[in-house]
Design a protein around this motif. Structure first.
Motif, PDB file in Angstrom:
ATOM      1  N   THR A  42       0.740  -1.179   0.226  1.00  0.00           N
ATOM      2  CA  THR A  42       0.145   0.047   0.058  1.00  0.00           C
ATOM      3  C   THR A  42       1.003   1.198  -0.141  1.00  0.00           C
ATOM      4  OG1 THR A  42      -1.626  -1.312   1.358  1.00  0.00           O
ATOM      5  CG2 THR A  42      -1.823   1.092   1.173  1.00  0.00           C
ATOM      6  N   LEU A  43       1.847   1.234   0.896  1.00  0.00           N
ATOM      7  CA  LEU A  43       2.919   2.340   0.720  1.00  0.00           C
ATOM      8  C   LEU A  43       3.567   2.444  -0.431  1.00  0.00           C
ATOM      9  CD1 LEU A  43       4.296   1.826   4.097  1.00  0.00           C
ATOM     10  CD2 LEU A  43       2.730   3.284   3.796  1.00  0.00           C
ATOM     11  N   LEU A  44       3.930   1.551  -1.163  1.00  0.00           N
ATOM     12  CA  LEU A  44       4.631   1.681  -2.625  1.00  0.00           C
ATOM     13  C   LEU A  44       3.646   2.018  -3.476  1.00  0.00           C
ATOM     14  CD1 LEU A  44       6.929  -1.629  -2.431  1.00  0.00           C
ATOM     15  CD2 LEU A  44       7.572   0.907  -1.925  1.00  0.00           C
ATOM     16  N   ARG A  45       2.259   1.642  -3.204  1.00  0.00           N
ATOM     17  CA  ARG A  45       1.260   2.144  -4.326  1.00  0.00           C
ATOM     18  C   ARG A  45       1.299   3.791  -4.434  1.00  0.00           C
ATOM     19  NH1 ARG A  45      -3.149  -0.691  -2.177  1.00  0.00           N
ATOM     20  NH2 ARG A  45      -1.779  -2.685  -2.508  1.00  0.00           N
ATOM     21  N   ILE A  46       1.670   4.331  -3.142  1.00  0.00           N
ATOM     22  CA  ILE A  46       1.399   5.767  -3.242  1.00  0.00           C
ATOM     23  C   ILE A  46       2.535   6.524  -3.117  1.00  0.00           C
ATOM     24  CG2 ILE A  46      -0.747   5.815  -2.042  1.00  0.00           C
ATOM     25  CD1 ILE A  46       0.735   5.986   0.672  1.00  0.00           C
ATOM     26  N   VAL A 104      -0.934  -1.117 -10.354  1.00  0.00           N
ATOM     27  CA  VAL A 104      -0.617   0.187  -9.663  1.00  0.00           C
ATOM     28  C   VAL A 104      -0.713   1.476 -10.598  1.00  0.00           C
ATOM     29  CG1 VAL A 104       1.340   1.543  -8.294  1.00  0.00           C
ATOM     30  CG2 VAL A 104       0.854  -1.025  -8.150  1.00  0.00           C
ATOM     31  N   ALA A 105      -0.470   1.278 -11.880  1.00  0.00           N
ATOM     32  CA  ALA A 105      -0.355   2.541 -12.645  1.00  0.00           C
ATOM     33  C   ALA A 105      -1.973   3.076 -12.671  1.00  0.00           C
ATOM     34  CB  ALA A 105       0.025   2.532 -13.995  1.00  0.00           C
ATOM     35  N   ARG A 106      -2.735   2.028 -13.130  1.00  0.00           N
ATOM     36  CA  ARG A 106      -4.268   2.167 -13.205  1.00  0.00           C
ATOM     37  C   ARG A 106      -4.733   2.726 -11.800  1.00  0.00           C
ATOM     38  NH1 ARG A 106      -7.668  -1.899 -16.963  1.00  0.00           N
ATOM     39  NH2 ARG A 106      -6.736  -1.318 -18.837  1.00  0.00           N
ATOM     40  N   ASP A 139      -7.349  -4.453 -10.923  1.00  0.00           N
ATOM     41  CA  ASP A 139      -7.569  -5.905  -9.870  1.00  0.00           C
ATOM     42  C   ASP A 139      -7.686  -5.610  -8.760  1.00  0.00           C
ATOM     43  OD1 ASP A 139      -8.085  -7.241 -12.311  1.00  0.00           O
ATOM     44  OD2 ASP A 139      -6.191  -8.233 -12.530  1.00  0.00           O
ATOM     45  N   TRP A 140      -8.354  -6.088  -7.949  1.00  0.00           N
ATOM     46  CA  TRP A 140      -8.696  -5.862  -6.545  1.00  0.00           C
ATOM     47  C   TRP A 140      -9.006  -7.013  -5.489  1.00  0.00           C
ATOM     48  CZ3 TRP A 140     -12.999  -5.840  -3.504  1.00  0.00           C
ATOM     49  CH2 TRP A 140     -12.778  -5.349  -2.190  1.00  0.00           C
ATOM     50  N   SER A 141      -8.338  -7.315  -4.452  1.00  0.00           N
ATOM     51  CA  SER A 141      -8.942  -8.273  -3.600  1.00  0.00           C
ATOM     52  C   SER A 141      -8.755  -7.617  -1.948  1.00  0.00           C
ATOM     53  CB  SER A 141      -8.401  -9.504  -3.585  1.00  0.00           C
ATOM     54  OG  SER A 141      -8.618 -10.421  -2.537  1.00  0.00           O
ATOM     55  N   ASP A 142      -9.852  -7.738  -1.126  1.00  0.00           N
ATOM     56  CA  ASP A 142      -9.463  -7.335   0.324  1.00  0.00           C
ATOM     57  C   ASP A 142      -9.029  -8.516   0.945  1.00  0.00           C
ATOM     58  OD1 ASP A 142     -11.665  -9.134   0.682  1.00  0.00           O
ATOM     59  OD2 ASP A 142     -12.755  -7.922   1.973  1.00  0.00           O
ATOM     60  N   VAL A 143      -8.613  -9.645   0.191  1.00  0.00           N
ATOM     61  CA  VAL A 143      -7.997 -11.015   1.001  1.00  0.00           C
ATOM     62  C   VAL A 143      -8.781 -10.967   2.404  1.00  0.00           C
ATOM     63  CG1 VAL A 143      -5.856 -10.926  -0.316  1.00  0.00           C
ATOM     64  CG2 VAL A 143      -5.951  -9.543   1.543  1.00  0.00           C
TER      65      VAL A 143
END
Lengths: 472, 472
Positions: free
Chosen positions: B45-49, B123-125, B270-274
């Motif tokens: 999550t940190l790397l995504r932002i 991540v780009a999307r 693509d997404w999952s809340d695992v």
């Protein structure tokens, strides 16, 4: 009834892989406290024949099990002759060796070949049935103990009984049939067939005669292995070369299917060969959800299952008819219907060189046991338990130093010729290459934590200089 | 597009009990290296932002997670403000605190509330979608990131989108609906409903205004907790009394279902809340039997299953659609369909006072970690790992002596005021009651084996005299 006591020949050499991970080749199911009384089936077998109608037993086992056999016999106070097989053979070899030994007790001796890994519910009836079978044996029959089926099991071979013999439940043996499918098993049960328990009662002369006729190589090998046998501590070790020549064959194939003297007794005792996990489930009391839960376990929304843990918290949710067995280093999860496939799993694990296929984490030795509790790249930690009065070998290692911290009892440590006593909460350092020995001189178990440090911590980095258990 | 970067408000305080036994309250799923790259979802999550379009993040977490948060941020090289919640509250409290902090960055700041335990594929999307949502937010909308369903899942809440807004994929939010049953989920999918990801983008003034209108107690509590907050090392610790008065309510219930400004963006990543083990199975690549096998495992005659082991050999025979997860001290076996019941299992374990419900065997501390490797009636053995430069508290024990054997690295040991260095393959003894401290002065991890001996070896027998992590 015969006048002389029956000679029990206890066959305790099996590998028991179908109860993995509890049972493993180096400590198989017959030696594990499977029963509710904390006894192993081997011990229960010994207690079953501790009676005036039975003679001193002959125990036939693998040489690798010699110390556990001796220790478990001592625990239940039963003495006997322990015969060591140098390698694994099928039951014909064990029966031949046992019959030869029993013959030395008297020419008309009656023997009973007993599996060490069966469970019998009613000991008094077992003994009575043995007496009936012994009477038939004295008249020349080789009697199989047949079990009246409790249901159409597909896990057992069946026996068709023939004409009645002159004792209650005794019949001529018409034929053996292999493990059937379900429909066939139902037909067998309807026709009054019996389960083949694999336990036999015979006059040793009859058995030796039939072996000579139908399996002469087995008999010749057994005779040679015994003539060349060596006494090793309290054990009789059969000659490896002669024993190795005996064909791998069961007594059923070698003799029972061929002899004209075969009989069968419809035994009246409850019996199980605890051959697989589903049989363990069947023989245990169930809770209100038809589950058998043993140890540190929790099951939710599950029915008809066996969940057993040696230590690790083991949980099951929403599964019926499963077997879950967890030990300190291995977990088995199986549908109960697939319990018979555990043997194949263990073979696959062996092919993959998984240590857990053959060894437990706790390794038993004549002096006690040890267990690895941690391992890293250049170290290993073990818990070591030495029984009172016992002594490890005088030894040294090329690649590791050892730190011993005594956490219970007192250790007598010999280090390069100097003896010292290390008490609870004391430690000692053993440098690489030093010659050392550990002894428990006290009255309670000695427990210590061993921290090994070095470039290699494998079990084979050991030079045994002297050993009271003849392992040098 | 907005000109100022979006302020990420990362919500990292959850307990994650549905992924037990891997996730436990004291080290929940957002901090566990669940992803194939060895990263936790918090780190991902940190790397995504970590991008110019995002500002320095605000991390809102439980005080119990402060050291793992700081360490995991350092590992991926992301800096941020770490805000500590004194106790567990629902998402409204975290969003309110985060919005108040983001407001300090500028009156028109746009914030994004992000769960730390979700997985995003592209991540780009993700970043592009955040920019679109931020544009809508700047215009006064509170935008939910909605996910286009990949199937009729019953594990998620759904969102009905309304009239289009002026950007691709952006709509008014018509209504939220609760997790549906299967038939309803199929209808929702057919009608174009979106999954509710629980991630929101908003102008902080809008959010604070809506909190003031619909959840004034939440806002007032958050304001007070922040005004009275205390700086603790590198953390900002919210005031416990004020924070404790905030109602336990989610941001969905508190604001999103009531506001007239709600919008939804149909996200394209693509997404999952695992959220449970079946979701982990879904997101992993499968083998030829549709199994996901991870670690020391073997599966025979099994399909569609997730089998994962941390260490212990774990085997499955003849079971389909199951989840088996084994850790060093706990095993979970569940039908995949019952994966959602793990939370209830953990509650049952807590009621039974099972330590394994809340704690891992390996316990993380600001200086490294320790793990119990053995325990007996009067002793306990631990493996202790101290990171380079780290230092444990100066401490003493009333009931136990300790033996330390260094197996890797170098220890600097203070013992009743005397400092010494203990190297690999050396040991030191710490008598009962001595004042001692352990420090790793070196460049590599220090590993040692600690053997505790005494009448009581519980964790609470410790007097901390001095501690660089402010735990005295």
């Amino acid at each position: 009834m015969t006048d002389t006591p029956i000679v029990p020949i206890v066959m305790a050499g099996g590998a028991g892989t179908r109860l993995w991970p509890l049972s493993r080749e180096t400590m198989p199911k017959q030696f594990i406290p499977l029963l509710d009384e904390g006894l192993s089936t081997f011990q229960a077998t010994l207690l079953r024949i501790r009676d005036a109608r039975f003679a001193r037993p002959v125990i036939i086992t693998n040489h690798g099990f010699r110390f556990v056999v001796a220790e478990q016999m001592q625990m239940v106070g039963v003495e006997g002759d322990i015969i060591l097989e140098p390698e694994r053979r099928d039951s014909a070899a064990a029966v031949a060796v046992g019959a030869l030994l029993a013959k030395a007790r008297g020419p008309q001796a009656v023997g009973i070949a007993l599996a060490a890994d069966h469970v019998v519910g009613d000991v008094a009836r077992f003994r009575e049935d043995c007496m009936i079978a012994a009477q038939m044996a004295a008249e020349g029959r080789i009697m199989t103990l047949g079990i009246v089926p409790t249901g159409p099991s597909t896990a057992y071979g069946y026996i068709e009984a023939g004409a009645p013999l002159g004792a209650p439940g005794a019949h001529r043996l018409e034929r053996f049939v292999e493990k059937p499918d379900r429909a066939t098993a139902e037909r067998y049960c309807a026709q009054g067939f019996l389960w083949n328990s694999g336990n036999f009662v015979f006059c040793v002369e009859t058995m030796l005669g039939e072996l000579a006729a139908f399996a002469p190589e087995v008999l010749a090998g057994a005779e040679a292995a015994q003539q060349e046998a060596q006494t090793d501590l309290d054990f009789l070790r059969l000659d490896a070369t002669a024993f190795g020549r005996i064909p791998r064959i069961s007594i059923d194939y070698a003799v029972m299917e061929k002899t004209r003297h075969a009989g069968v007794l419809a035994a009246r005792f409850d019996w199980s060969d605890v051959g697989a996990w589903d049989a363990i489930y069947d023989m245990k009391p169930k809770d209100e959800n038809d589950n058998v839960l043993e140890g540190n376990v929790l099951a939710l929304d599950s029915r008809g299952s066996l969940v057993r843990s040696e230590e690790i918290l083991t949980t099951v949710i929403g599964l019926d008819e499963v077997v879950v067995v967890s030990t300190r280093d291995a977990v088995l999860v199986a549908s109960k219907a697939a319990a018979g496939k555990v043997k194949g799993l263990v073979e696959a694990l062996k092919r993959g060189h998984h240590r857990e296929a053959e060894e437990h984490l706790r390794i038993y030795r004549p002096w006690g046991w040890y267990q690895r509790i941690d391992i890293g790249t250049r170290f290993q930690v073990k818990r070591i338990n030495v029984k009172p009065g016992r002594k490890l070998s005088l030894q040294k290692h090329f690649h590791r130093a050892e730190h011993w911290v005594v956490v219970s009892g007192t250790a007598e440590v010999t280090l390069d010729g100097t003896v010292s006593h290390i008490h609870e909460n004391e430690s000692i350092y053993l440098p690489i290459g030093c010659v050392h020995r550990l002894h428990n001189p006290g009255r309670i178990d000695l427990e210590l934590i061993e921290v090994q440090v070095g470039s290699y911590t494998g079990e084979d980095d050991i030079v045994r200089i002297e050993d009271i258990y003849a392992r040098t």
